[in-house]
Write a protein that holds these residues in place. Structure first.
Motif, PDB file in Angstrom:
ATOM      1  N   ARG A 122       0.850  -1.197   0.000  1.00  0.00           N
ATOM      2  CA  ARG A 122       0.000   0.000   0.000  1.00  0.00           C
ATOM      3  C   ARG A 122       0.881   1.241   0.000  1.00  0.00           C
ATOM      4  N   ASP A 123       0.496   2.210  -0.777  1.00  0.00           N
ATOM      5  CA  ASP A 123       1.185   3.492  -0.764  1.00  0.00           C
ATOM      6  C   ASP A 123       0.153   4.599  -0.629  1.00  0.00           C
ATOM      7  N   ASN A 124       0.602   5.804  -0.460  1.00  0.00           N
ATOM      8  CA  ASN A 124      -0.294   6.942  -0.251  1.00  0.00           C
ATOM      9  C   ASN A 124      -0.447   7.800  -1.496  1.00  0.00           C
ATOM     10  N   PHE A 125      -0.165   7.246  -2.639  1.00  0.00           N
ATOM     11  CA  PHE A 125      -0.273   8.034  -3.861  1.00  0.00           C
ATOM     12  C   PHE A 125      -1.730   8.407  -4.128  1.00  0.00           C
ATOM     13  N   GLY A 126      -1.969   9.686  -4.374  1.00  0.00           N
ATOM     14  CA  GLY A 126      -3.301  10.155  -4.703  1.00  0.00           C
ATOM     15  C   GLY A 126      -4.183  10.399  -3.506  1.00  0.00           C
TER      16      GLY A 126
END
Length: 135
Positions: A122-126
Motif C-alpha cells: 500500500r502506498d499513499n499516492f493520490g
C-alpha cells in the motif's frame, strides 16, 4: 427540373458574394478557407506525383531509390549497416542453464502457473496527506 437548377445556381451565387466579407471579418471562416486551400494544393501535388511516378524530390534521398553517382551513372543504394547487425546477447559468457536461472519469473513466454503472486504494498499516492508534514 430547370427551376431546381436555377434555384441552386442562385443560392451558389448568393453564397459566393458572401465569401469576401466572411473572409475579412470571421477568423474561423478565414482559417478554414486557408486549411481547405492548403489541403487542395497538397492533394494536387500528391496526384501529380502518382501520375508521374513516385520519385524522391530533388535534394532528398530515399532508402530504396538508386541515386546517380558523381559520374552521373546510377549506383546501387547504400545498405543500412546498423540494421544489418544482429542484436548482441546480454550475457555472452554464460551457458543457457545459467541464463534460465537469471530470467525473470514473469516473462511473455512463461506461464504464470505455480507463481506466488501477492498484492502490491500500500502506498499513499493520490491521497490527502495526514498530519501537518508531508511524508
Amino acid at each position: 427540373m430547370m427551376a431546381l437548377l436555377s434555384s441552386g445556381r442562385a443560392t451558389l451565387v448568393r453564397w459566393s458574394k458572401l465569401v469576401p466579407g466572411l473572409f475579412r471579418h470571421d477568423p474561423l471562416f478565414r482559417y478554414a478557407t486557408i486549411a481547405v486551400v492548403l489541403a487542395l494544393i497538397l492533394m494536387a501535388v500528391s496526384m501529380g506525383q502518382d501520375v508521374s511516378g513516385r520519385r524522391p524530390l530533388p535534394g532528398t534521398t530515399d532508402a530504396g531509390a538508386i541515386a546517380p553517382g558523381p559520374s552521373g551513372e546510377a549506383s546501387a543504394p547504400v545498405p543500412n549497416v546498423d540494421a544489418a547487425d544482429p542484436p548482441v546477447p546480454a550475457s555472452l559468457g554464460q551457458s543457457p542453464a545459467q541464463q534460465d536461472k537469471q530470467d525473470p519469473a514473469i516473462a511473455p513466454s512463461r506461464s504464470l502457473d505455480g507463481l506466488d503472486l501477492a498484492p502490491a504494498p500500500r502506498d499513499n499516492f493520490g491521497t490527502v496527506p495526514q498530519g501537518g508534514k508531508p511524508q
